[in-house]
Design an enzyme around this catalytic site. Sequence first.
Site, PDB file in Angstrom:
ATOM      1  N   ASP A   1      41.487  54.411  12.166  1.00  0.00           N
ATOM      2  CA  ASP A   1      41.185  55.708  12.787  1.00  0.00           C
ATOM      3  C   ASP A   1      41.820  56.902  12.067  1.00  0.00           C
ATOM      4  O   ASP A   1      41.171  57.934  11.891  1.00  0.00           O
ATOM      5  CB  ASP A   1      41.604  55.721  14.263  1.00  0.00           C
ATOM      6  CG  ASP A   1      40.614  54.974  15.156  1.00  0.00           C
ATOM      7  OD1 ASP A   1      39.433  54.875  14.782  1.00  0.00           O
ATOM      8  OD2 ASP A   1      41.019  54.486  16.226  1.00  0.00           O
TER       9      ASP A   1
ATOM     10  N   ASP B   1      33.003  42.170  17.115  1.00  0.00           N
ATOM     11  CA  ASP B   1      33.511  42.090  15.745  1.00  0.00           C
ATOM     12  C   ASP B   1      33.232  43.440  15.117  1.00  0.00           C
ATOM     13  O   ASP B   1      32.104  43.948  15.180  1.00  0.00           O
ATOM     14  CB  ASP B   1      32.855  40.968  14.934  1.00  0.00           C
ATOM     15  CG  ASP B   1      33.717  40.623  13.715  1.00  0.00           C
ATOM     16  OD1 ASP B   1      34.924  40.385  13.896  1.00  0.00           O
ATOM     17  OD2 ASP B   1      33.188  40.608  12.593  1.00  0.00           O
TER      18      ASP B   1
ATOM     19  N   ASN C   1      42.161  39.556  21.496  1.00  0.00           N
ATOM     20  CA  ASN C   1      43.590  39.690  21.774  1.00  0.00           C
ATOM     21  C   ASN C   1      44.157  40.944  21.103  1.00  0.00           C
ATOM     22  O   ASN C   1      45.360  41.120  21.017  1.00  0.00           O
ATOM     23  CB  ASN C   1      44.347  38.449  21.283  1.00  0.00           C
ATOM     24  CG  ASN C   1      44.073  37.226  22.145  1.00  0.00           C
ATOM     25  OD1 ASN C   1      44.006  37.327  23.367  1.00  0.00           O
ATOM     26  ND2 ASN C   1      43.887  36.065  21.519  1.00  0.00           N
TER      27      ASN C   1
ATOM     28  N   PHE D   1      43.684  53.368  16.601  1.00  0.00           N
ATOM     29  CA  PHE D   1      44.329  52.231  15.944  1.00  0.00           C
ATOM     30  C   PHE D   1      43.499  51.884  14.717  1.00  0.00           C
ATOM     31  O   PHE D   1      42.476  52.513  14.437  1.00  0.00           O
ATOM     32  CB  PHE D   1      44.437  51.033  16.905  1.00  0.00           C
ATOM     33  CG  PHE D   1      43.110  50.477  17.332  1.00  0.00           C
ATOM     34  CD1 PHE D   1      42.584  49.335  16.746  1.00  0.00           C
ATOM     35  CD2 PHE D   1      42.367  51.099  18.332  1.00  0.00           C
ATOM     36  CE1 PHE D   1      41.348  48.830  17.132  1.00  0.00           C
ATOM     37  CE2 PHE D   1      41.136  50.595  18.732  1.00  0.00           C
ATOM     38  CZ  PHE D   1      40.623  49.450  18.132  1.00  0.00           C
TER      39      PHE D   1
ATOM     40  N   HIS E   1      31.462  53.734  17.235  1.00  0.00           N
ATOM     41  CA  HIS E   1      30.680  52.515  17.040  1.00  0.00           C
ATOM     42  C   HIS E   1      30.754  51.610  18.267  1.00  0.00           C
ATOM     43  O   HIS E   1      29.746  51.053  18.705  1.00  0.00           O
ATOM     44  CB  HIS E   1      31.174  51.774  15.791  1.00  0.00           C
ATOM     45  CG  HIS E   1      32.651  51.504  15.745  1.00  0.00           C
ATOM     46  ND1 HIS E   1      33.599  52.463  16.043  1.00  0.00           N
ATOM     47  CD2 HIS E   1      33.366  50.372  15.440  1.00  0.00           C
ATOM     48  CE1 HIS E   1      34.810  51.942  15.922  1.00  0.00           C
ATOM     49  NE2 HIS E   1      34.691  50.678  15.567  1.00  0.00           N
TER      50      HIS E   1
ATOM     51  N   LYS F   1      45.164  44.561  21.150  1.00  0.00           N
ATOM     52  CA  LYS F   1      45.538  45.485  22.226  1.00  0.00           C
ATOM     53  C   LYS F   1      44.756  46.792  22.180  1.00  0.00           C
ATOM     54  O   LYS F   1      44.377  47.348  23.209  1.00  0.00           O
ATOM     55  CB  LYS F   1      47.047  45.769  22.169  1.00  0.00           C
ATOM     56  CG  LYS F   1      47.887  44.576  22.595  1.00  0.00           C
ATOM     57  CD  LYS F   1      49.376  44.880  22.519  1.00  0.00           C
ATOM     58  CE  LYS F   1      50.194  43.660  22.915  1.00  0.00           C
ATOM     59  NZ  LYS F   1      51.638  43.898  22.722  1.00  0.00           N
ATOM     60  N   GLY F   2      44.524  47.293  20.958  1.00  0.00           N
ATOM     61  CA  GLY F   2      43.774  48.545  20.829  1.00  0.00           C
ATOM     62  C   GLY F   2      42.346  48.390  21.322  1.00  0.00           C
ATOM     63  O   GLY F   2      41.830  49.236  22.066  1.00  0.00           O
ATOM     64  N   LYS F   3      41.697  47.314  20.915  1.00  0.00           N
ATOM     65  CA  LYS F   3      40.322  47.046  21.358  1.00  0.00           C
ATOM     66  C   LYS F   3      40.265  46.858  22.867  1.00  0.00           C
ATOM     67  O   LYS F   3      39.379  47.386  23.543  1.00  0.00           O
ATOM     68  CB  LYS F   3      39.779  45.775  20.688  1.00  0.00           C
ATOM     69  CG  LYS F   3      39.256  45.960  19.296  1.00  0.00           C
ATOM     70  CD  LYS F   3      38.603  44.670  18.835  1.00  0.00           C
ATOM     71  CE  LYS F   3      38.274  44.729  17.350  1.00  0.00           C
ATOM     72  NZ  LYS F   3      37.648  43.493  16.885  1.00  0.00           N
TER      73      LYS F   3
END
Length: 208
Positions: free
Chosen positions: A169, A79, A17, A166, A194, A19-21
């Site tokens: 970074d 993760d 959940n 995000f 990564h 948003k950046g990912k």
Amino acid sequence: MSSQDWLSQGTLVLASNNKGKIAEFEKLFAELNLPVEVVAQGKLNIEDAIEDGLSFVENAIIKARHASRISGKPAIADDSGICVPVLGGAPGIYSARYAGEHGDDAANNTKLLSDLKPLRKDGEAIEAMFVCVLALVQHVDDPLPQIFQGIWKGEVLEQARGENGFGYDPLFWLPELNISSAEMSKEDKNKISHRGQAMKLFKQSIAQ
């Protein structure tokens, strides 16, 4: 059961959940042209899992099983976090909640800088690495989750640089490129990050 049976399921749930990912994954999945629809778990009203594992691998599997249990679909979970060797690997699996509140990027960055301040020596870089572990489960009780791991090495800056990205970074310095992760475009970041590395391994597994 084939390790790629999930490709015939029509839907793959992305157990996040964040948003950046999700934004990064949407770009990465679009490039793969998968024959399935990738749906973020929030669209299925699936709340975050309780991450009580002690490693990136354990937490990725916990999240993937949680999303698969509720959706009844195959699921993939990420993760990830930043590990700083001089801090014994911290923030590590607690990266998103390092300062106490989950997802407070500014507070997490401030705490990391504060924790590193007494450890800094003139002229010496503080090494760090971003870690991403992807776990793919075909179903909730899948006994053989597929694991894809990416590690991105860099250094921790003394102050934030850049407006993109995000999480950590803005503090993650790439000496070979002379920029921070937050100064990269999404496209360039996805090629070497990564998360990008883990997704490349995921892509290779599909091609086999």
